[in-house]
Structure formats: C-alpha cells, structure tokens
Design a protein around this motif. Structure first.
Motif, PDB file in Angstrom:
ATOM      1  N   LEU A  66       3.935   2.523   2.454  1.00 31.17           N
ATOM      2  CA  LEU A  66       5.294   2.705   2.298  1.00 31.17           C
ATOM      3  C   LEU A  66       5.642   4.202   2.692  1.00 31.17           C
ATOM      4  O   LEU A  66       6.769   4.597   3.024  1.00 31.17           O
ATOM      5  CB  LEU A  66       5.423   2.708   0.630  1.00 31.17           C
ATOM      6  CG  LEU A  66       5.125   1.401  -0.179  1.00 31.17           C
ATOM      7  CD1 LEU A  66       5.136   1.511  -1.478  1.00 31.17           C
ATOM      8  CD2 LEU A  66       6.260   0.550   0.490  1.00 31.17           C
ATOM      9  N   PHE A  67       4.804   5.175   2.494  1.00 34.65           N
ATOM     10  CA  PHE A  67       5.207   6.683   2.996  1.00 34.65           C
ATOM     11  C   PHE A  67       5.209   6.568   4.470  1.00 34.65           C
ATOM     12  O   PHE A  67       6.243   7.236   5.015  1.00 34.65           O
ATOM     13  CB  PHE A  67       3.825   7.514   2.529  1.00 34.65           C
ATOM     14  CG  PHE A  67       4.184   9.051   3.131  1.00 34.65           C
ATOM     15  CD1 PHE A  67       4.604   9.781   1.900  1.00 34.65           C
ATOM     16  CD2 PHE A  67       3.603   9.344   4.197  1.00 34.65           C
ATOM     17  CE1 PHE A  67       4.831  11.095   2.380  1.00 34.65           C
ATOM     18  CE2 PHE A  67       3.862  10.699   4.457  1.00 34.65           C
ATOM     19  CZ  PHE A  67       4.463  11.551   3.411  1.00 34.65           C
ATOM     20  N   ALA A 101       6.434   4.608  -3.677  1.00 37.26           N
ATOM     21  CA  ALA A 101       5.230   5.067  -3.384  1.00 37.26           C
ATOM     22  C   ALA A 101       4.913   6.080  -4.557  1.00 37.26           C
ATOM     23  O   ALA A 101       3.725   6.170  -5.016  1.00 37.26           O
ATOM     24  CB  ALA A 101       5.063   5.685  -2.182  1.00 37.26           C
ATOM     25  N   ASP A 134       0.771  -1.120   0.054  1.00 31.91           N
ATOM     26  CA  ASP A 134       0.116   0.039   0.031  1.00 31.91           C
ATOM     27  C   ASP A 134       0.821   1.199   0.047  1.00 31.91           C
ATOM     28  O   ASP A 134       1.798   1.295   1.020  1.00 31.91           O
ATOM     29  CB  ASP A 134      -0.896   0.054   1.270  1.00 31.91           C
ATOM     30  CG  ASP A 134      -1.897   1.050   1.312  1.00 31.91           C
ATOM     31  OD1 ASP A 134      -1.593   2.260   0.714  1.00 31.91           O
ATOM     32  OD2 ASP A 134      -3.143   0.743   1.419  1.00 31.91           O
ATOM     33  N   PRO A 135       0.797   2.275  -0.999  1.00 32.89           N
ATOM     34  CA  PRO A 135       1.648   3.467  -1.127  1.00 32.89           C
ATOM     35  C   PRO A 135       1.505   4.129   0.286  1.00 32.89           C
ATOM     36  O   PRO A 135       2.672   4.800   0.689  1.00 32.89           O
ATOM     37  CB  PRO A 135       0.892   4.293  -2.067  1.00 32.89           C
ATOM     38  CG  PRO A 135       0.245   3.236  -2.963  1.00 32.89           C
ATOM     39  CD  PRO A 135      -0.356   2.213  -1.888  1.00 32.89           C
ATOM     40  N   PHE A 150       1.356   8.111  -5.697  1.00 35.25           N
ATOM     41  CA  PHE A 150       0.894   8.623  -4.524  1.00 35.25           C
ATOM     42  C   PHE A 150       1.343  10.049  -4.284  1.00 35.25           C
ATOM     43  O   PHE A 150       2.546  10.408  -4.032  1.00 35.25           O
ATOM     44  CB  PHE A 150       1.298   7.870  -3.485  1.00 35.25           C
ATOM     45  CG  PHE A 150       0.774   7.867  -2.212  1.00 35.25           C
ATOM     46  CD1 PHE A 150      -0.570   7.817  -1.994  1.00 35.25           C
ATOM     47  CD2 PHE A 150       1.543   8.105  -0.905  1.00 35.25           C
ATOM     48  CE1 PHE A 150      -1.092   7.939  -0.678  1.00 35.25           C
ATOM     49  CE2 PHE A 150       0.771   8.194   0.098  1.00 35.25           C
ATOM     50  CZ  PHE A 150      -0.413   8.408   0.360  1.00 35.25           C
ATOM     51  N   ALA A 174       3.900  11.168  -1.639  1.00 29.15           N
ATOM     52  CA  ALA A 174       5.159  10.724  -1.656  1.00 29.15           C
ATOM     53  C   ALA A 174       5.756  11.604  -2.872  1.00 29.15           C
ATOM     54  O   ALA A 174       7.299  11.842  -2.532  1.00 29.15           O
ATOM     55  CB  ALA A 174       5.444   9.245  -2.249  1.00 29.15           C
TER      56      ALA A 174
END
Length: 470
Positions: free
Chosen positions: A197-198, A220, A193-194, A225, A228
């Motif tokens: 990741l963030f 991301a 999931d972005p 996203f 990001a």
C-alpha cells in the motif's frame, strides 16, 4: 471270431507277468526286462491255429536289447499295441489285473504322528498406526499474492526517509516505475500488505493523485505501518493532502510513527521539538529522538545530529553540559557514518572540517580526498571544484595543473557554480601553471583571446563565465 475278440479284450487288461512264459514271483519279475511274445491265432471254433512258417517265434529276448528283431509286417498290429502297453504298465499280480494296486499307508503310532499345522489366523490391523490423510489438492495460485511479491521485489523496502542524494532519488523513482503495475494491482487486495500500500501510494503521488495517495496511506496506517504514519504526518505538516495543513494531526501521526520505531518519523518529531512547532521546545527530547533514529542507520538523522554536536544548534547558548554539547569528536563520528551511506552534505561538511585548522581535527588529507571524491563522482559542482583545488595545491594527490584546470572547467560548465566560488577554500592565489592551463582551455574553446600569462584577471573571468552558457 467272437472268441478271438473276447480273448483280445482280456489280453488288453492283463499285466505283463500273466502274458510272459513262466510264472515268477512279483519281486523277481522286476529284475527282468519285459519280453515280447507272439500269440498264435485262434480259429473261429476256439482252437489254436498252427503257426505259419515265417512266424516261428524267436528265442525270447528282453525288449530293447540289441538282438531283438523287428516284428513282421503281417503280425496283427493289435497284439504289438498290447505288448507296448504291457511294457509301459507296472507289474501287478494276476489277481489284481482289473483293479489298480494301492499300497496301504504305513501305520504310524499316534505319538510319532506329525502335528497338524495350525490354521493360519488372519492378522488384525494395528490400531495405533496413524492412517495417512489423503493429500488435498494444491490451491490455485493467488494472482494478487504474486503481484504483491513482485511489487516488493522490485520496489524494495518501504521507507518514508529522504534520499541520500540525487542519484538515490532517481534510483527510487526508477524502481517504483518498474513496480507500478504490480504494486497497483496488489493494492486492490483486502487486506493488502501495508508495504505494498505504501509503494502504491508513492506511485500515485508521483502521478499527482493526492487523493488516492492519502487513501492508500490511511489504509496502511490503520494496519500499524510506521512509514505510512510518517508520510501522513508530512502530508498534514506541509498541507499537501486533500485535508490541507493540520499541525496537530501531523504531530499525532509523527508520534505514532515514533512509537512504532520509524526512523523518519522520529527525526521529524525531533526537529519539531527543536523549533517548538506543534510540541513544546525540548532540546533533550530532540537529542533523544534523533539519537534513536541515527542509531537505526538513518543517514539524515546522523547528519542533523552531527550538526547539533558540532555547533550546539537548538540549545540556549549553543551548549548543554549535561548532554555533552558541543562535541567535535561525536560530530565527526556521525558525519562519517552519514557520508559513508552517501549523504553528500555530510561528506562535504566533513571534508571542510579536515581542511580547517581551527576545527580541532588532526590533519588527514587522505580522508579529506576520499570524502570529497565521493561527492565529486556524483557530479556535485562544488565538490568537483574542490578536487581541482587539491590538484592545484598537491594536497593529498600529485600536483597536476592540467587536471586542476580541467576540473575547474567541468565545475563551471554545470552552471551550478559561479566563477567567484570556483576556488573557495583554496589556501592562496592561483598557481601560475594552473592559471595558464586554465587560460589555454578557454582559448581552445574560442572564449579567450588574451595572453597566456597566468594572470587571472577580468578578461579570464569574463571568458570563464561563458562556460556555463549553453
């Protein structure tokens, strides 16, 4: 004896009507109860033996009547058994003694005969009924999916925006610390999931791991996203990433973030247009981008847009008639919206506007107190001192010298405010009662040994400066 056995065998199969005295029609025999008869013994030559004196037959009575007498013990038991069988057997004509009588089935005309029930026909299963598919077994829970859900639940929405204040920043750090394990685990998924990741990138950044931070943000951003993209723009703009500063790459990331509707990316790109860094100076484009971010609720964009409408900063001559700049009413609107979200700088500036007769705003002590107290509650020293001024002058609150003096002492103890700035914005010199209350506190702390005269001079100032000393 042989003849006796033959006779006994014959008697076993005779119906009761053949043994009873007198022959009666079969249809009348059924109206009488069967009678018991004592047969005479037969000798070996077949002749009947005379009855014994104690075996004189009694008058025949129907079996089962109250006058029936018991059979003597010396009577042949086989004959009693025969009589018992005869009692139980239905009457039949003598000619049918050996064959059971079967009544012929009554003749029924063919037309009156009941129709035979049709043979059951097996029903065919319906062809249009859907047969339910077998239920597949439930899949095993995915540990990475569970970790991702936990990460987002604890860390909250992902945002590249700046915090509203110190308390907001501390809260974000605490949430990321609690979510660190879950977010780091969930970030190993491919794809991940972005937002996860963030958050994992923010956790790596807090640890000082710039290379991991950059790699996670890149993954991301590839997923489209916006936060990001904005954060990568910050990395290239300030040169904190492993690739160093690159203004052109920063602008590209900010432009992609703005195209994705990310408020933080739009705000930074607007400021770049204001100062002509990496993009042409374009005040109109700056206002357009800043307005879009402010209308999304981003507090920092609201604050900066309020400053633009208040002062015309960034415009030649600090004015633009086409855009309606300056506009104090719009400035107050955006300051208020930012302050209500906790932006301390906006709340302080707005409070100052309400205290300035030249601002053009109507006098509103209650709103000024609300905004100043909002900031003072965070421990912000200038706001705490400003609340002291309100209690010293009785503006918007009840006049209270002791409370005012206590607030002044609290502001100085923070070490963030000099004594010369303690009463900035006050309408006049010290109120005497407030000054005496202030000197009294300094005296109780052992910092002041002068007279409690309400005159704030060099001795009072020197003692007050020691409040900031640990």
């Amino acid at each position: 004896m042989t003849q006796f056995r033959a006779l006994a065998a014959t008697l076993v199969f005779l119906p009761m009507t053949a043994i009873a005295q007198g022959d009666e029609p079969a249809d009348m025999a059924s109206d009488k109860a069967p009678t018991a008869v004592i047969q005479p013994e037969v000798g070996a030559d077949g002749e009947k033996l005379p009855l014994k004196a104690d075996m004189t037959p009694e008058v025949e009575e129907p079996l089962g009547s109250e006058s029936a007498k018991p059979v003597p013990d010396d009577v042949d038991r086989s004959q009693n058994a025969i009589a018992s069988e005869a009692d139980a057997a239905p009457e039949r004509p003598a000619s049918d003694a050996r064959e059971p009588h079967v009544d012929p089935a009554p003749s029924v005309p063919a037309s009156d005969a009941p129709e035979a029930a049709p043979a059951p026909v097996a029903e065919e299963p319906p062809t249009d009924v859907a047969v339910p598919e077998p239920t597949p077994p439930e899949p095993e829970p995915d540990p990475l999916a569970i970790a991702a859900a936990e990460c987002l639940d604890i860390a909250g929405p992902a945002s590249a925006g700046v915090p509203t204040g110190a308390a907001d920043a501390d809260g974000q750090k605490a949430r990321l610390a609690r979510a660190a394990a879950a977010c780091s685990e969930a970030a190993t998924a491919d794809p991940a999931d972005p937002a996860v990741l963030f958050h994992a990138a923010s956790i790596a950044q807090a640890k000082g791991d710039a290379r991991t931070t950059f790699a996670l943000l890149t993954r991301a951003s590839v997923a489209g996203f916006g936060p990001a993209e904005a954060r990568l723009g910050d990395y290239f703009l300030f040169g904190v990433g492993p690739q160093g500063q690159n203004i052109q790459k920063a602008v590209e990331h900010f432009q992609r973030a703005a195209a994705l509707g990310d408020a933080a990316g739009m705000t930074t790109l607007a400021l770049l247009h204001q100062v002509a860094t990496g993009v042409p100076r374009d005040p109109a484009r700056m206002v357009e981008l800043m307005t879009g971010a402010a209308d999304q609720g981003y507090h920092f964009a609201q604050y900066r847009l309020a400053q633009t409408y208040l002062t015309g900063e960034g415009f030649p001559g600090r004015a633009d008639a086409a855009l309606g700049i300056p506009d104090t009413a719009k400035a107050v609107d955006y300051f208020t919206r930012a302050a209500d979200q906790g932006n301390l700088a906006a709340a302080l500036e707005l409070s100052t506007l309400y205290a300035d007769p030249a601002s053009g705003l109507p006098d509103n002590p209650a709103e000024q107190i609300r905004l100043t107290r909002m900031v003072a509650n965070t421990g912000h020293a200038p706001a705490v001192a400003q609340m002291g001024v309100f209690y010293e002058t009785g503006r918007g609150v009840a006049y209270d010298p002791a409370v005012a003096a206590g607030l002044y002492v609290k502001a100085l103890e923070s070490g963030e405010l000099a004594f010369a700035d303690l009463r900035r914005g006050a309408p006049g010199p010290w109120d005497r009662d407030t000054a005496i209350a202030f000197q009294l506190v300094l005296q109780e702390r052992g910092l002041y040994n002068g007279a409690l005269d309400g005159i704030v001079g060099a001795g009072t100032a020197a003692a007050a400066a020691q409040l900031a000393t640990p």
